[in-house]
Design a protein around this motif. Structure first.
Motif: not given
Lengths: 425, 425
Positions: B297-298, B303-304, B351-352, B357-358
């Motif tokens: 992600l970063e 990334l779903a 992180g959550l 987002e995913m």
């Protein structure tokens, strides 16, 4: 023919693999039969779904619970942190908290656990002679007594700054405080990593056993150091257990090292667990995916489960829900067909059965309450009625807890504590 | 001043970090403001809690769903099994199933997903020229059309026995069938492991791209081979993507190998994902604990997340609940302070947020619907009203989905589909 207090009609019992009626009288399971002839003041139609014993949550920290609450985003969990920060965070948090506030949070945590089907709890409680003293034990002892008709609670005071003399003294005092003459459950000696936390393996173990043997209570200690350091600590814990005649009175919680060590090392540790009847507890939040759950259980090691932290400064997570814990454990332990053993085992019906055992019978063994635990005639009627037909479907569907009974009284329905049993403000 | 259809009052919007009113008219988000002046036919008081976009479930298998149901214990999951058994199990199961039965199960699965807050689904569907033919695509296409007012569905036919000519033909036919003139969403080419499943990396990739380019559709393929074999397959997939001018049209699902490879190898793969705009999808049921979610992600890789199987012969688990998936991912990715990076990252608020987002924006990017997705004026009113104040608490507490709106209509309340929107029997 007199009537029973309650009859659960057409309840599926896993142990018998059979649908039965369960009659409850005077707080106790009075009769289990294909069809109970007598009637009851209240009859609950279970419709062939599962009735299980109340969950045993073998590892909680109800003194810390809800520390993260009260803001839009969890407090104290803004970013990842090193585990060594937990102690300063704890001291900072409890410096601001009163006994009343800690009691209130502990009661809310108990309510959440009971509504989810838990009827037995072992909770660790921090004590610290340098800063917040015995306040947490005072609070949790009070909460335990207030909630005595909801849940049985075992208290495990864990002294920080072991192995100093002052820490031993406050640990001793905490055990006394939590083991008042009215308390139905004995307190135990708790603590954390002899190496990683206390920086002196030998003196820590000696201090723990000094306090435990002096008061003739058991131990439940956090062994979180990884790899061979954790393995060595478990070796020494075993040797202290044997030397003190403490077989079947010691629990090692977490034991992350078991997920790091090769099989031949693990086999030796398992032999030791068996020799000293040591109990192991793992918690879904931090169980490592390579934790040898299947191997431990199939070696007849007592391996129980705890939900650990609830929304505090260590973990923001936590619904005090053992059934949620079992679902997450199952997914965590799913394995990896490429490199890890036991691929898919904990998705299987047998694997899900093992996880169910960990939140029920294995917990009862770890807490030493197996003589009065389970859905059998003569036992306290601590029961959960689910809306799914088996432990497997209960875990998968995260079944509604239709009814939770403690000592024969319905205390929660459909996941909510009944208002008349509320203990928090 | 005319009235709106619905106004959600005092809704917390994560993107603005602000409490606002959201007005809905004619199926669309008409106005977002601190305080919408006009009134509405229906006003819902959100009380400062979170309103988010409907979840995007980027990976399901609705044709298989509920295959394990109907008995006291999950069928087909009695014991652990080798992944190579999945294909024979699939052939055996579908040989007995009619199109009507598969449609009914798919509709039940859709209902479960929508009640949990999902408004966009990408589902893989098995086709097999040797045995059950196109029946699953017929069923899922029908289910998609019946449930069109509940959820947008993208269909990904995955042909077994690739790369034979017959399998290419049936894959072609499946795409045609699922891309009927009325279908609002294009079908995609699917499939499984060029090496592990089809035993011919080059011919499999060539077959997939032959069919995809001929019909000008995208691809979403399962890459489940581990370690360097999976890494090599992703290398070749990247090269085929570039050679065919298929940038931003390819999704690689699962990619377990990313959790096995060292950082320097991972860095090279991430460069390739970026070059070819390849999307990655992971699923909570099988995400490996070392999956480099944060790193991907970063690095701005899409990334779903998908909930994958629902109670079938591959996994007994599954509630089609992306929020449950996020909770389990968080616990899986918790890490290990002893040996693994990113310890506690996915417990943290940041992180959550990434996990949230995913199941939302990242999913929209993977499905190519980002132009109409999200809580913004002008977008379809596909919304979820939670009873918690932030994504973090929604994941932790497994928030009640108070209301699910699809195209501006309330279709589910408190986790239950409204009866008038029921599509299953």
């Amino acid at each position: 023919m007199s009537t029973y207090d309650i009859i659960l009609r057409n309840a599926y019992l896993m142990a018998r693999d059979q649908v039965v009626d369960i009659a409850i009288d005077d707080g106790v399971i009075a009769e289990i039969d294909d069809a109970v002839e007598r009637t009851a003041d209240r009859e609950i139609q279970v419709g062939g779904d599962l009735v299980g014993p109340g969950f045993v949550d073998s590892h909680m920290h109800i003194d810390k619970s809800f520390a993260a609450c009260g803001r839009r985003h969890p407090k104290g969990n803004d970013s990842a942190f090193d585990f060594r920060e937990i102690m300063p965070r704890e001291e900072e948090y409890f410096a601001e908290m009163t006994v009343d506030e800690i009691t209130e949070n502990a009661l809310k945590d108990i309510e959440m656990a009971v509504a989810a089907g838990t009827t037995y709890i072992r909770t660790h409680v921090a004590v610290n002679h340098e800063t917040f003293g015995l306040q947490n034990v005072e609070a949790v002892t009070r909460a335990r007594d207030v909630a005595a008709n909801l849940v049985d609670i075992q208290i495990v005071p864990a002294a920080r700054h072991i192995p100093s003399e002052e820490s031993k003294q406050i640990l001793h005092d905490a055990i006394e405080l939590a083991s008042g003459s009215e308390s139905p459950e004995p307190a135990l000696v708790g603590g954390s990593d002899p190496a990683g936390a206390n920086k002196d393996i030998e003196r820590t173990l000696k201090a723990w056993f000094d306090v435990a043997t002096k008061q003739d209570v058991g131990l439940d200690v956090h062994i979180q150091d990884g790899g061979t350091l954790g393995g060595y600590t478990l070796d020494r814990l075993h040797e202290y257990t044997e030397a003190n005649g403490y077989e079947d009175r010691v629990t090692a919680s977490h034991c992350y090292c078991l997920s790091h060590l090769p099989n031949h090392h693990l086999d030796r540790l398992i032999d030791q667990f068996t020799e000293s009847d040591m109990n192991i507890v793992t918690c879904y939040q931090s169980t490592r995916p390579t934790m040898p759950v299947r191997k431990l259980l199939e070696s007849n090691v007592t391996l129980a489960h705890g939900t650990d932290n609830d929304r505090d400064f260590v973990f923001p997570h936590g619904n005090a829900d053992s059934l949620e814990g079992a679902l997450i454990e199952s997914n965590k332990l799913h394995g990896d067909r490429t490199f890890v053993e036991d691929y898919r085992w904990f998705d299987s019906n047998e694997g899900l059965d093992q996880l169910w055992e960990m939140i029920t019978e294995q917990g009862a063994r770890a807490l030493g309450i197996e003589d009065r635990y389970g859905v059998s005639e003569g036992n306290p009627a601590d029961l959960v009625v689910f809306d799914e037909p088996s432990p497997q479907w209960a875990i998968i569907a995260q079944a509604t807890r239709r009814f939770v009974l403690k000592n024969g009284a319905v205390v929660a329905e459909d996941g909510e504590l009944l208002p008349e049993y509320s203990v928090s403000e």
